[in-house]
Each structure stands twice: as structure tokens, then as C-alpha cells.
Design a protein around this motif. Structure first.
Motif, short mmCIF file in Angstrom:
data_model
loop_
_atom_site.label_atom_id
_atom_site.label_comp_id
_atom_site.label_asym_id
_atom_site.label_seq_id
_atom_site.Cartn_x
_atom_site.Cartn_y
_atom_site.Cartn_z
N UNK A 1 -3.11 46.31 16.42
CA UNK A 1 -2.81 45.59 15.16
C UNK A 1 -4.13 45.08 14.66
N UNK A 2 -4.43 45.39 13.55
CA UNK A 2 -5.89 44.79 13.18
C UNK A 2 -5.73 44.02 11.94
N UNK A 3 -6.08 42.69 12.11
CA UNK A 3 -5.93 41.76 11.06
C UNK A 3 -7.14 41.57 10.31
N UNK B 1 -2.85 48.17 10.14
CA UNK B 1 -3.50 46.86 9.44
C UNK B 1 -2.71 46.02 8.68
N UNK B 2 -3.12 44.57 8.87
CA UNK B 2 -2.32 43.68 8.21
C UNK B 2 -3.36 42.52 7.72
N UNK C 1 -4.40 44.33 2.10
CA UNK C 1 -4.56 45.56 3.08
C UNK C 1 -4.26 46.70 2.03
N UNK C 2 -3.00 46.58 1.16
CA UNK C 2 -2.93 47.83 0.38
C UNK C 2 -3.86 48.18 -0.56
N UNK C 3 -4.46 47.21 -1.19
CA UNK C 3 -5.56 47.37 -2.03
C UNK C 3 -6.92 47.93 -1.53
N UNK C 4 -7.03 47.95 -0.26
CA UNK C 4 -8.28 48.05 0.67
C UNK C 4 -7.92 49.48 1.12
N UNK C 5 -6.64 50.13 1.14
CA UNK C 5 -6.31 51.26 2.09
C UNK C 5 -7.33 52.56 1.99
N UNK D 1 -9.85 51.55 4.65
CA UNK D 1 -9.14 51.51 5.91
C UNK D 1 -8.91 52.83 6.78
N UNK D 2 -8.70 53.65 5.94
CA UNK D 2 -8.42 55.04 6.09
C UNK D 2 -9.67 55.81 6.78
N UNK D 3 -10.80 55.36 6.01
CA UNK D 3 -11.85 56.12 6.28
C UNK D 3 -12.64 55.77 7.79
N UNK D 4 -11.98 55.06 8.51
CA UNK D 4 -12.16 54.34 9.70
C UNK D 4 -11.84 55.32 11.06
N UNK D 5 -11.15 56.41 10.61
CA UNK D 5 -11.12 57.47 11.65
C UNK D 5 -10.00 57.50 12.39
N UNK D 6 -8.93 56.75 12.34
CA UNK D 6 -7.77 56.89 13.06
C UNK D 6 -7.06 57.91 12.95
#
Length: 180
Positions: free
Chosen positions: A23-25, A63-64, A71-75, A78-83
Motif C-alpha cells: 500500500x503506497x500513500x 495507491x491511496x 490518486x485517480x487524477x495521477x493514475x 503511478x502506472x508508469x512505475x512498472x508494477x
């Protein structure tokens, strides 16, 4: 609409308990210090680096933030982080608390500056309107002054009220990095 699928607090709790999720805050340190989901890792949005997660690439990333909006606005970022698999906690910390799940809360840590500014500006604008109605119409200038200050803060990125609030004794030790 967010690029990240959503996960409920209950399903996230199961993943956290069995160790399959991280979980990433993404909030700022002052927000996190006041209240966060137990076990959440603080990685402020402004400083997220793909290498922060090298050891966790095989786990589900969730992400939270406080409400899920940030979080939604920066999805995309966040997706580009490679998970291999990433989600957004539906409703954020607020939904987690509504579900009755455990949080760490420290009442000694003040509200974050943005919320303090919102409370202060809203209070002054309301006070100006009430005084203009009850005492003298010239008090409407107080509401106008606050509105102009908020407009300038939005246009320039400089908020005089936030600067003043940062100097207040309840904020000084937390904003200087003395508390964590």
C-alpha cells in the motif's frame, strides 16, 4: 475516470494480511503523520521514483490518498512505475475508516496547511458576509479580500495565508521536520 482499477478496503486488507500487496500513500508527510493506514508506505506523489519499488515489483501495488481523488487524477504517473498489477484504493483513507479498518492517528500533529488555509479563508469569508449583513455593508470587503487572496494564490502559487499559518506555534515543529 481513472486509468487504475479500484479495489475495496476489504479486499485490500486481505491482500495486505497475506503479503501479496503493498500500500503506497501518495500524500505529503504532514498529512501522513497525522493519520494513515497502518502498514502504508509513504511515498509522496511529488517524489515518486520508479526505483523506489524495485524490491516490490512482484506484489500488487495499491495507491491511496485521503479520498482517492488525488490518486485517480495521477493514475497515469503511478502506472508508469512498472508494477505488474496496480490499483487505486476506492475512496482512499476515508473509505478505509468508514469500513472500520485500523488507522494510525496522532492528534498532536496539526491538520495539513492546505486544510488550515481552507478553514481560515472560508471562516474569514463567512465572517465578512455575516458582518456585512448584521453590522455594516463595508465588511463585505473582508470577503472580497479573502477571495482576491485565493485567486492570487491560485495564479501565482504563493499563498500568504499558508506562509503565516506555517509560522504558527502548532505548525512550526512539524513543518521543520522535527516530528515524524
Amino acid at each position: 475516470m481513472s486509468l487504475l482499477p479500484k479495489i475495496t478496503p476489504q479486499i485490500l486488507q486481505q491482500h495486505l494480511q497475506d503479503g501479496t500487496a503493498i500500500l503506497i500513500d501518495i500524500r505529503e508527510p504532514a498529512e501522513y503523520a497525522r493519520e494513515h493506514i497502518r502498514g502504508a508506505r509513504l511515498v509522496p506523489l511529488a517524489g515518486i521514483d520508479a526505483h523506489d519499488f524495485d524490491a516490490e515489483r512482484d506484489r500488487i501495488a495499491v495507491f491511496t490518498c485521503r479520498s482517492g481523488n488525488r490518486t485517480a487524477l495521477n493514475a497515469g504517473r503511478l502506472l508508469a512505475k512498472g508494477f505488474r498489477e496496480a490499483y487505486l484504493l476506492d475512496g482512499g483513507l476515508d473509505a478505509w475508516k468508514q469500513a472500520g479498518l485500523p488507522v494510525h492517528f496522532d492528534a498532536r500533529v496539526p491538520l495539513d496547511l492546505q486544510r488550515q488555509v481552507q478553514i481560515g479563508a472560508g471562516g474569514l469569508a463567512l465572517l465578512g458576509a455575516i458582518l456585512a449583513f448584521l453590522v455594516h455593508p463595508a465588511f463585505i470587503l473582508l470577503s472580497g479580500f479573502v477571495g482576491a487572496g485565493l485567486l492570487m494564490a491560485g495564479l501565482t502559487g504563493f499563498c500568504g495565508m499558508a506562509r503565516l499559518l506555517a509560522l504558527m506555534p502548532w505548525n512550526r515543529k512539524f513543518l521543520s521536520g522535527a516530528a515524524a
